[in-house]
Design a protein around this motif. Sequence first.
Motif, PDB file in Angstrom:
ATOM      1  N   SER A 103       0.799  -1.226   0.000  1.00 40.61           N
ATOM      2  CA  SER A 103       0.000   0.000   0.000  1.00 40.61           C
ATOM      3  C   SER A 103       0.829   1.272   0.000  1.00 40.61           C
ATOM      4  CB  SER A 103      -0.942   0.008   1.216  1.00 40.61           C
ATOM      5  OG  SER A 103      -0.191  -0.098   2.413  1.00 40.61           O
ATOM      6  N   ASN A 230      -3.612  -8.372   7.979  1.00 42.86           N
ATOM      7  CA  ASN A 230      -3.742  -6.978   7.576  1.00 42.86           C
ATOM      8  C   ASN A 230      -3.166  -6.056   8.642  1.00 42.86           C
ATOM      9  OD1 ASN A 230      -4.980  -4.287   7.218  1.00 42.86           O
ATOM     10  ND2 ASN A 230      -6.076  -5.281   5.541  1.00 42.86           N
ATOM     11  N   GLU A 232      -3.114  -2.797   8.766  1.00 46.67           N
ATOM     12  CA  GLU A 232      -4.011  -1.706   9.125  1.00 46.67           C
ATOM     13  C   GLU A 232      -5.072  -2.169  10.118  1.00 46.67           C
ATOM     14  OE1 GLU A 232      -3.002  -2.153   6.005  1.00 46.67           O
ATOM     15  OE2 GLU A 232      -2.021  -0.249   5.497  1.00 46.67           O
ATOM     16  N   SER A 233      -5.533  -3.414   9.964  1.00 44.58           N
ATOM     17  CA  SER A 233      -6.515  -3.956  10.917  1.00 44.58           C
ATOM     18  C   SER A 233      -5.910  -4.064  12.307  1.00 44.58           C
ATOM     19  CB  SER A 233      -6.999  -5.338  10.454  1.00 44.58           C
ATOM     20  OG  SER A 233      -7.704  -5.251   9.252  1.00 44.58           O
ATOM     21  N   ARG A 236      -5.778  -0.495  13.751  1.00 40.56           N
ATOM     22  CA  ARG A 236      -7.099   0.031  14.146  1.00 40.56           C
ATOM     23  C   ARG A 236      -7.636  -0.678  15.389  1.00 40.56           C
ATOM     24  NH1 ARG A 236      -9.445   2.915   9.863  1.00 40.56           N
ATOM     25  NH2 ARG A 236      -7.722   3.821   8.669  1.00 40.56           N
ATOM     26  N   VAL A 251       2.997   2.891   8.613  1.00 46.43           N
ATOM     27  CA  VAL A 251       1.558   2.654   8.756  1.00 46.43           C
ATOM     28  C   VAL A 251       0.927   3.782   9.559  1.00 46.43           C
ATOM     29  CG1 VAL A 251      -0.188   1.095   9.693  1.00 46.43           C
ATOM     30  CG2 VAL A 251       1.824   0.175   8.539  1.00 46.43           C
ATOM     31  N   ASP A 255      -1.865   6.616   7.998  1.00 45.66           N
ATOM     32  CA  ASP A 255      -3.226   6.455   8.491  1.00 45.66           C
ATOM     33  C   ASP A 255      -3.864   7.820   8.704  1.00 45.66           C
ATOM     34  OD1 ASP A 255      -5.470   5.870  10.555  1.00 45.66           O
ATOM     35  OD2 ASP A 255      -4.808   3.891   9.888  1.00 45.66           O
TER      36      ASP A 255
END
Length: 303
Positions: A103, A230, A232-233, A236, A251, A255
């Motif tokens: 990403s 993941n 990003e998961s 979060r 990351v 974000d």
Amino acid sequence: MKELSGNYLKAIVEYGNISNAARALYISQPYLSKYIRNLEKEIGIELINRNVTPVTLTYAGERYLNYMEEIEQLYVKMKHEIEAITNMKKGRLKVGINPILGSHTLYNILPQFILNYPGIEIELIEENAISMESLLLQNKIDICLNLLPIFNPDIVYENLYEENVFLVIPPGHKFYNPDQKTVSHIPFHPRNLDREKFILLKPELGLRRLTDEIFKRYSIQPTIVIETQNIESAFRLATSGVGLTIIPEGVVKKDTIQTDSNYYTLGNPTYKNKVVVSYKKGEMLSASALAFLNMAKVTYQQI
């Protein structure tokens, strides 16, 4: 067909019998058995020892596999030479990419590469670290963007960049400091994180290898709440208070959601996420793979 035969024989040896090999190859056991029988009939000699456990190759099978690997290497060399002759006006580049890097890191390189070499078809393969190393060694991908550590001595790499990894502590946790507004080094001994709840990446991913190194160094036994592929998961979920996590600096920077979590570096020297371009040791890189490697290095020298 002949390329498949080499892969099938290697799988049978690796997994010890035809049933396990077929399962790993996502084909039926009767199909694989028939395939090998037909191949042996065509050649006129048995290629595998069926009367021993685990199954092994006969001498003829070993020689057959060696020749198939040589043929595959010759085919790859031919493709590379033809690509060079056309001055990269046409060709294909298979790039392996660690999902964590897909990403952001890849897209600092890829658009310019496509602009410079519009005739090169790009195929991206996103896999975990273990699968990526296997694909490199099988010549299924040309070059790879991934993370250290890399344990296989048959894979070499060149450094692109490194970044800090952060321990993320969300509001409400017993170690949370509401007065800590900037990134700093961890203010307590990491051993105190023993038995704390963690959201971690799956074991086969590159960053998880680094995370496990940190845990081992400080004798931390994490209570794993969730494992995910993941990043990003994981981030979060951690900032939502589900547990702690360890993530790369990139990351956090990309974000868009601002959080009040604490971000701490770890280790002395500080642990870092090390991003590399890797390829098979002793393998001649294609013109397009070499161009990709050089562009990646120049790009990150300028960032």
